[in-house]
Scaffold this motif. Structure first.
Motif, short mmCIF file in Angstrom:
data_model
loop_
_atom_site.label_atom_id
_atom_site.label_comp_id
_atom_site.label_asym_id
_atom_site.label_seq_id
_atom_site.Cartn_x
_atom_site.Cartn_y
_atom_site.Cartn_z
N VAL A 3 0.85 -1.18 0.00
CA VAL A 3 0.00 0.00 0.00
C VAL A 3 0.89 1.23 0.00
CG1 VAL A 3 -1.84 1.26 1.16
CG2 VAL A 3 -1.75 -1.23 1.33
N GLY A 4 0.71 2.08 -1.00
CA GLY A 4 1.41 3.35 -1.08
C GLY A 4 0.45 4.51 -0.95
N ALA A 5 0.98 5.71 -1.18
CA ALA A 5 0.16 6.91 -1.01
C ALA A 5 -1.03 6.93 -1.96
CB ALA A 5 1.02 8.16 -1.22
N ALA A 6 -0.84 6.38 -3.17
CA ALA A 6 -1.91 6.42 -4.17
C ALA A 6 -3.13 5.60 -3.76
CB ALA A 6 -1.36 5.93 -5.52
N ASP A 7 -2.90 4.56 -2.96
CA ASP A 7 -4.00 3.66 -2.59
C ASP A 7 -4.48 3.83 -1.14
OD1 ASP A 7 -3.70 2.39 -5.11
OD2 ASP A 7 -2.04 1.22 -4.31
N PHE A 8 -3.73 4.56 -0.34
CA PHE A 8 -3.96 4.51 1.10
C PHE A 8 -5.34 5.00 1.50
CE2 PHE A 8 -3.66 6.37 5.40
CZ PHE A 8 -3.42 5.19 6.09
N GLU A 9 -5.76 6.16 1.00
CA GLU A 9 -7.06 6.70 1.42
C GLU A 9 -8.20 5.78 1.02
OE1 GLU A 9 -7.99 10.78 0.73
OE2 GLU A 9 -5.98 11.48 1.21
N ARG A 10 -8.07 5.13 -0.13
CA ARG A 10 -9.10 4.19 -0.57
C ARG A 10 -9.16 2.95 0.34
NH1 ARG A 10 -8.48 -0.24 -3.41
NH2 ARG A 10 -6.37 0.32 -4.04
N CYS A 11 -7.98 2.51 0.82
CA CYS A 11 -7.92 1.30 1.66
C CYS A 11 -8.22 1.57 3.14
CB CYS A 11 -6.52 0.68 1.57
SG CYS A 11 -6.08 0.05 -0.05
N LEU A 12 -8.16 2.84 3.56
CA LEU A 12 -8.25 3.15 4.98
C LEU A 12 -9.53 2.64 5.65
CD1 LEU A 12 -6.89 4.46 7.40
CD2 LEU A 12 -7.85 6.67 6.69
N PRO A 13 -10.72 2.82 5.08
CA PRO A 13 -11.93 2.33 5.77
C PRO A 13 -11.90 0.83 6.05
CG PRO A 13 -12.53 3.86 4.03
CD PRO A 13 -11.07 3.59 3.85
#
Length: 535
Positions: A3-13
């Protein structure tokens, strides 16, 4: 899963949901360096010394933690979904310090650490280009104040170049653009999407901006009245709270870990805990006791598998191993009894790479190993704690019960105590007796030279006691016996067992002063009493 910055907000929930439902969490980190090297003392003994009290070791490590950073954080989420089966979601998070609105963050790179991680396939491009931002509370307060004051400081030279190019493009375009006309800025990083919008809005009063996703920003020419309406919109992506949420990055997940209060598992995890405190919570305090209190408040249940396995190895007489992977392989081998009650560990379908390939020193893989070692060790201890057969499907709470004496005891590598107790007083460990070296006819000898003298034979830590005396400490009784035997007739070095009452300079000085005082008292009594006897 990476998980990098590009995916993090999408994966957070989904990450937050899994953390809250977990039985326990396992953690591992990879750093840009481990120990600052002294220009004067380059031997390993000066990094980890048996003379170190826990507070001394903390202060040594604190200097290193403040200079190095976390390149990768591995988190393995162990969920006890049914009976004795544990499903594991294991993640690799590439991290990079937040630069949005902060003074430029500096950190050190250790050549040996970089070479070591590169050997095991660490991707430094992902660390540098797609690292998830993070900040601690002190940094967040600085950013919050700057956002409130409307003066965002762009610290990165790269970002300054990108912003200058964007402003030049928009300035040239807007001179001829019609009202409500738009243009698109492309190829921006996650940080730059925010920075470009904030800088453009501050510099030009007749533009409005809006992110389009895929690292693009739309710029629109608007009237002052329209601009004022847009600024008051609750849906504006550049509101302070949304900017803070993005800049905090991984810190948002860290706060979920803290709130969940799940048992946190690591292997030799002191540096991990110090980096957690420094990077995501608060700068490390000078006080060792304050650090312990803070960590215990954040994570009330810590389990260090190094502390646990040291005990298991003594009880089960397993072959001597050193790495976490070797420990895992022994516990998975035929050397350990297998029965239907043993915990079953299964990697989740979207995190299954580790089921097929070993990836030592990849943070997510080591976190998976760490949690697996904990379950297997706890089951062994549970089996040995009862003469009867272990009941079917032991619960994780039963494992915690059998692990009770190891909870919150974090291993201290080669120190004055065997472990740091985060929920109480640190207990001293039993070392072999210290040795004292008396130097004769060898002027100018220092600690480093004494260390080099004994190094070919065995490993001792050295500390000067007086001009011609040195104390040696080892954690092996055989080393003590070997040195006493081999140096029995040495022409310049006389080695004996250290006796505090005999060899302490302070005690000897106190005895000498006491002797002088006693002598003067006796003389005063004799001389003062003579005239009285003549009456």
């Amino acid at each position: 899963m990476e998980v990098g910055a590009a995916d993090f907000e999408r994966c957070l929930p989904s990450l937050r949901d899994r953390v809250r439902r977990a039985a326990f969490l396992a953690l591992d980190m990879e750093f840009t360096g481990l120990h600052l090297t002294s220009l004067q003392n380059k031997e390993p003994s000066f990094v980890h010394s048996l003379f170190d009290s826990p507070a001394e070791r903390y202060l040594k490590a604190r200097q290193s933690v403040q200079r190095f950073t976390v390149a990768q954080l591995g988190l393995a989420i162990f969920s006890n979904e049914n009976s004795n089966k544990y499903v594991v979601h294991s993640y690799n998070f590439f991290l990079f310090p937040s630069t949005l609105g902060l003074s430029d963050v500096e950190f050190t790179l250790s050549a040996s650490s970089i070479q070591f991680l590169s050997h095991y396939g660490f991707d430094y491009n992902k660390f540098l280009k797609d690292g998830i931002p993070y900040m601690n509370e002190a940094q967040e307060e600085i950013l919050s104040q700057r956002l409130l004051a409307g003066g965002l400081k762009v610290s990165s030279a790269l970002d300054r170049d990108v912003l200058k190019k964007a402003i030049d493009e928009v300035t040239r375009w807007i001179a001829a653009a019609e009202e409500e006309g738009t243009m698109i800025l492309q190829d921006l990083s996650d940080y730059q999407v925010f920075e470009v919008q904030l800088v453009l809005r501050e510099a030009l009063q007749n533009v409005w901006t809006q992110p389009l996703g895929d690292k693009k920003v739309m710029v629109k020419k608007v009237s002052p009245q329209h601009r004022q309406l847009l600024e008051n919109s609750p849906n504006d992506c550049c509101r302070k709270e949304l900017i803070l949420l993005s800049a905090r990055g991984f810190t948002n997940l860290f706060q979920t870990l803290v709130e969940a209060k799940k048992p946190l598992v690591g292997h030799n995890m002191l540096l991990d805990l110090m980096h957690l405190h420094d990077k995501f919570y608060k700068p490390l305090p000078e006080s060792y006791e304050e650090f312990k209190r803070n960590i215990h408040n954040l994570f009330p249940v810590l389990i260090d598998t190094k502390t646990v396995t040291k005990s298991v190895w003594k009880k089960c007489l397993f072959p001597r191993v050193s790495t976490l992977l070797e420990v895992y392989e022994v516990l998975c081998s035929n050397l350990t009894p297998k029965d239907s009650t043993c915990p079953v560990i299964a990697l989740a379908s979207d995190c299954s790479r580790y089921a097929e390939k070993k990836s030592p020193h990849e943070a997510g893989y080591d976190a998976f190993l760490c949690g697996s070692v904990l379950l297997k060790s706890a089951h062994l201890l549970l089996c040995r704690s009862t003469d009867d057969a272990v009941e079917a499907d032991p619960s994780f709470s039963q494992y915690l019960t059998v692990l009770a004496k190891y909870l919150n005891k974090v291993n201290l590598i080669r120190g004055g105590v065997s472990s740091i107790n985060f929920s109480g007083e640190d207990s001293p460990c039993e070392h072999p007796p210290a040795l004292i070296v008396h130097v004769r006819g060898w002027p100018g000898l220092d600690e480093r030279q004494i260390y080099q003298e004994f190094k070919p034979l065995c490993r001792f830590d050295v500390r000067r006691l007086s001009k011609d005396q040195f104390i040696l400490l080892s954690n092996k009784f055989d080393d003590v016996r070997l040195v006493l035997r081999d140096y029995k007739h040495h022409p310049r070095l006389r080695v004996s067992v250290h006796r505090h009452w005999r060899h302490s300079p302070r005690l000897n000085c106190l005895l000498q002063v006491s002797g002088v005082v006693a002598l003067w008292s006796l003389l005063a009594f004799v001389l003062g009493g003579a005239p009285c006897s003549s009456r």
